[in-house]
Design an enzyme around this catalytic site. Sequence first.
Site, PDB file in Angstrom:
ATOM      1  N   HIS A  81      39.497  29.806  47.047  1.00  0.00           N
ATOM      2  CA  HIS A  81      38.223  29.906  46.641  1.00  0.00           C
ATOM      3  C   HIS A  81      37.475  30.712  48.008  1.00  0.00           C
ATOM      4  O   HIS A  81      38.058  30.095  48.902  1.00  0.00           O
ATOM      5  CB  HIS A  81      37.068  28.558  46.490  1.00  0.00           C
ATOM      6  CG  HIS A  81      37.239  28.567  44.996  1.00  0.00           C
ATOM      7  ND1 HIS A  81      36.856  28.386  44.252  1.00  0.00           N
ATOM      8  CD2 HIS A  81      38.570  27.248  44.759  1.00  0.00           C
ATOM      9  CE1 HIS A  81      36.790  27.929  42.714  1.00  0.00           C
ATOM     10  NE2 HIS A  81      38.262  27.166  43.352  1.00  0.00           N
ATOM     11  N   HIS A 121      44.823  28.244  43.998  1.00  0.00           N
ATOM     12  CA  HIS A 121      44.113  29.325  44.347  1.00  0.00           C
ATOM     13  C   HIS A 121      43.821  29.177  44.753  1.00  0.00           C
ATOM     14  O   HIS A 121      42.623  27.791  45.791  1.00  0.00           O
ATOM     15  CB  HIS A 121      43.302  29.947  43.148  1.00  0.00           C
ATOM     16  CG  HIS A 121      42.384  28.711  42.939  1.00  0.00           C
ATOM     17  ND1 HIS A 121      43.114  27.850  41.653  1.00  0.00           N
ATOM     18  CD2 HIS A 121      41.289  28.193  42.384  1.00  0.00           C
ATOM     19  CE1 HIS A 121      42.307  27.104  40.942  1.00  0.00           C
ATOM     20  NE2 HIS A 121      41.624  27.391  41.452  1.00  0.00           N
TER      21      HIS A 121
HETATM   22  P1  AMP Z   1      39.439  24.889  40.669  1.00  0.00           P
HETATM   23  O1  AMP Z   1      37.771  23.625  40.052  1.00  0.00           O
HETATM   24  O2  AMP Z   1      39.732  24.928  41.615  1.00  0.00           O
HETATM   25  O3  AMP Z   1      40.465  24.857  39.763  1.00  0.00           O
HETATM   26  O4  AMP Z   1      38.593  26.270  40.017  1.00  0.00           O
HETATM   27  C1  AMP Z   1      38.957  27.758  39.159  1.00  0.00           C
HETATM   28  C2  AMP Z   1      37.891  28.546  39.590  1.00  0.00           C
HETATM   29  O5  AMP Z   1      38.580  29.293  38.170  1.00  0.00           O
HETATM   30  C3  AMP Z   1      36.554  28.174  38.990  1.00  0.00           C
HETATM   31  O6  AMP Z   1      36.118  28.839  39.603  1.00  0.00           O
HETATM   32  C4  AMP Z   1      36.538  29.162  37.085  1.00  0.00           C
HETATM   33  O7  AMP Z   1      35.313  30.011  37.031  1.00  0.00           O
HETATM   34  C5  AMP Z   1      37.701  30.263  37.745  1.00  0.00           C
HETATM   35  N1  AMP Z   1      37.811  30.396  36.517  1.00  0.00           N
HETATM   36  C6  AMP Z   1      38.006  30.033  35.161  1.00  0.00           C
HETATM   37  N2  AMP Z   1      38.565  30.944  34.319  1.00  0.00           N
HETATM   38  C7  AMP Z   1      38.399  31.982  35.064  1.00  0.00           C
HETATM   39  C8  AMP Z   1      38.563  33.485  34.212  1.00  0.00           C
HETATM   40  N3  AMP Z   1      39.594  34.074  33.429  1.00  0.00           N
HETATM   41  N4  AMP Z   1      38.889  34.651  35.374  1.00  0.00           N
HETATM   42  C9  AMP Z   1      37.977  34.174  36.863  1.00  0.00           C
HETATM   43  N5  AMP Z   1      37.934  33.012  37.306  1.00  0.00           N
HETATM   44  C10 AMP Z   1      37.823  31.954  36.307  1.00  0.00           C
END
Ligand code: AMP
Length: 136
Positions: free
Chosen positions: A101, A99
Amino acid sequence: MLDCIFCQIIQGQLPCARIYEDDRVLSFLDINPVARGHALVVPKRHYSTLFHIPPEDLEACIVAAKRVGAAVFKGVGASGLNVLQNNYRAAGQLIDHFHLHLIPRHAHDGFFTAWPGKPYPTGELDRILRKILPEV
Ligand code: AMP
Ligand code: ZN
């Protein structure tokens, strides 16, 4: 991937605040934002990291990031925007579904104010370059 939160969102088994969707990509608000309007862009197919996603889906993600990033930037009245992408735990990756950000920025918001850059000691830049070049 049955146990992947983002796959569950893509399949409609978990809710999300959807911003944009096309054949390859879904974009939605991060549930735990570092700034208001912090959004994610994810490929609809499951790939764990940058090293796994194929060029077509990567292209779709970055094109969507441009579109959604512009909407976030305008929508929240930001004065900057970071595009970040984490790979593996050491880099802060928590969800093993690739993903991007999109993080809107404002002057003096305190997020990433001090990039911890420092120059290479003498000779180190060339030594590191020689390690990387054979892997390209
Ligand atoms: P990463 O640390 O790059 O893997 O980021 C994962 C991101 O996913 C974090 O910023 C979380 O806040 C976000 N996240 C986790 N679960 C959800 C969800 N159900 N809906 C939206 N964002 C989420
Ligand atoms: Zn997944």
